[in-house]
Design an enzyme around this catalytic site. Sequence first.
Site, PDB file in Angstrom:
ATOM      1  N   GLN A  29      79.821  12.688  24.830  1.00  0.00           N
ATOM      2  CA  GLN A  29      79.395  12.766  26.228  1.00  0.00           C
ATOM      3  C   GLN A  29      79.674  14.160  26.780  1.00  0.00           C
ATOM      4  OE1 GLN A  29      77.643  10.417  27.812  1.00  0.00           O
ATOM      5  NE2 GLN A  29      77.497  11.641  29.665  1.00  0.00           N
ATOM      6  N   ASP A  41      71.584  12.116  20.062  1.00  0.00           N
ATOM      7  CA  ASP A  41      71.295  12.886  21.275  1.00  0.00           C
ATOM      8  C   ASP A  41      70.309  14.018  20.999  1.00  0.00           C
ATOM      9  OD1 ASP A  41      72.351  12.164  23.754  1.00  0.00           O
ATOM     10  OD2 ASP A  41      74.367  12.840  23.231  1.00  0.00           O
ATOM     11  N   LYS A  86      75.985   2.919  28.766  1.00  0.00           N
ATOM     12  CA  LYS A  86      75.453   3.020  27.398  1.00  0.00           C
ATOM     13  C   LYS A  86      76.050   1.924  26.518  1.00  0.00           C
ATOM     14  CE  LYS A  86      74.594   7.969  27.896  1.00  0.00           C
ATOM     15  NZ  LYS A  86      75.058   9.350  27.737  1.00  0.00           N
TER      16      LYS A  86
HETATM   17  N1  GUN Z   1      75.552  14.214  29.883  1.00  0.00           N
HETATM   18  C1  GUN Z   1      74.506  14.070  30.719  1.00  0.00           C
HETATM   19  N2  GUN Z   1      73.431  13.569  30.063  1.00  0.00           N
HETATM   20  C2  GUN Z   1      73.819  13.406  28.766  1.00  0.00           C
HETATM   21  C3  GUN Z   1      73.161  12.926  27.615  1.00  0.00           C
HETATM   22  O1  GUN Z   1      71.978  12.557  27.616  1.00  0.00           O
HETATM   23  N3  GUN Z   1      73.909  12.896  26.481  1.00  0.00           N
HETATM   24  C4  GUN Z   1      75.215  13.324  26.458  1.00  0.00           C
HETATM   25  N4  GUN Z   1      75.848  13.271  25.289  1.00  0.00           N
HETATM   26  N5  GUN Z   1      75.840  13.779  27.508  1.00  0.00           N
HETATM   27  C5  GUN Z   1      75.155  13.818  28.669  1.00  0.00           C
END
Ligand code: GUN
Length: 329
Positions: A133, A156, A89
């Site tokens: 995350q 998110d 990311k």
């Molecule tokens: N863990 C797995 N997929 C995601 C996501 O799309 N966002 C976040 N914040 N954590 C994750």
Amino acid sequence: MALLLRRLKDCTSFGSTEGDLIPTTPRVTTSAGDEPVATVIDGKSIAEEIRSGIAEEVCRMKDTIGKVPGLAVILVGQRKDSQSYVRNKIKACQEVGITSLMAELPEDCEEDEVLSAVSSFNDNPSVHGILVQLPLPQHMDEERILNVVSLDKDVDGFHPLNMGNLAMRGREPLFVPCTPKGCIELLLRYGVEIMGKKAVVIGRSNIVGMPTSLLLQRHHATVSTVHAFTRNPKEITREADIVVSAIGVANIVRGDWLKPGAVVLDVGINPVEDLSSEYGYRIIGDVCFEEAVQVASAITPVPGGVGPMTIAMLLSNTLDSSKRAYGFS
Ligand code: GUN
């Protein structure tokens, strides 16, 4: 792991073995043996296209108002998969000119430390998106932490108000969760009609399954959810015109789970042992690709299908958020 390996083996032993709209019609191509095979949905190149559009927009914003979008990422603990997702990311942000900030906290830190990291990003005007995350360590209250993320930085889309607005008719969330949004974007770009179609979503997680079901409903599909307690998952899935699998079990969706001509999106990211590969494992999806490709009309591969779209949608949400903050259109 034993279960996963068994599913992988079963599947292979079958003699077969995871913006702006530019709609294109899916093609049903023909293999050498004249067997119909599905269009393989190229999420990687669509995501690249989206990312290059975002890079142009970031440039235009910088040239016009002298500002760029900012994304803050909070990573707690040492999970290898989370570290890898976060690395990807941050790298993607750099490539499109989005500034990224990172707070890394140890596995055994206090929940209050995570809360104060979120609060300080909430108060930072150069941060337009905050991503915590997931999963968080067991001892933390995920709900309490996600509740604190500022609604207008919740890129998110996991804040309960954004999720609630996604679920309610006539309401608009400020952000839609990235993987579900990426799934819909793939369907739209491949010209797959959603309205009036039967869709089955396998999995009901807060991150993917549940919001994907909500989004498909917003696009007027008739949606069924298949989960661990569903008695007849195969029969239900076989009814669907659109199948989205996000259950995290390697190769669970076999060719005979699918209606001929179904469109299949595989969100699964499952590591399976592969001693011939450099790291001793490889990643496969929830869908037995080699069987499904013979039955479906279109299917996403793993890797290279839904995965790259998640990051593209995160960048897109962050750009949108910064435009909203600066009143830039
Ligand atoms: N863990 C797995 N997929 C995601 C996501 O799309 N966002 C976040 N914040 N954590 C994750």
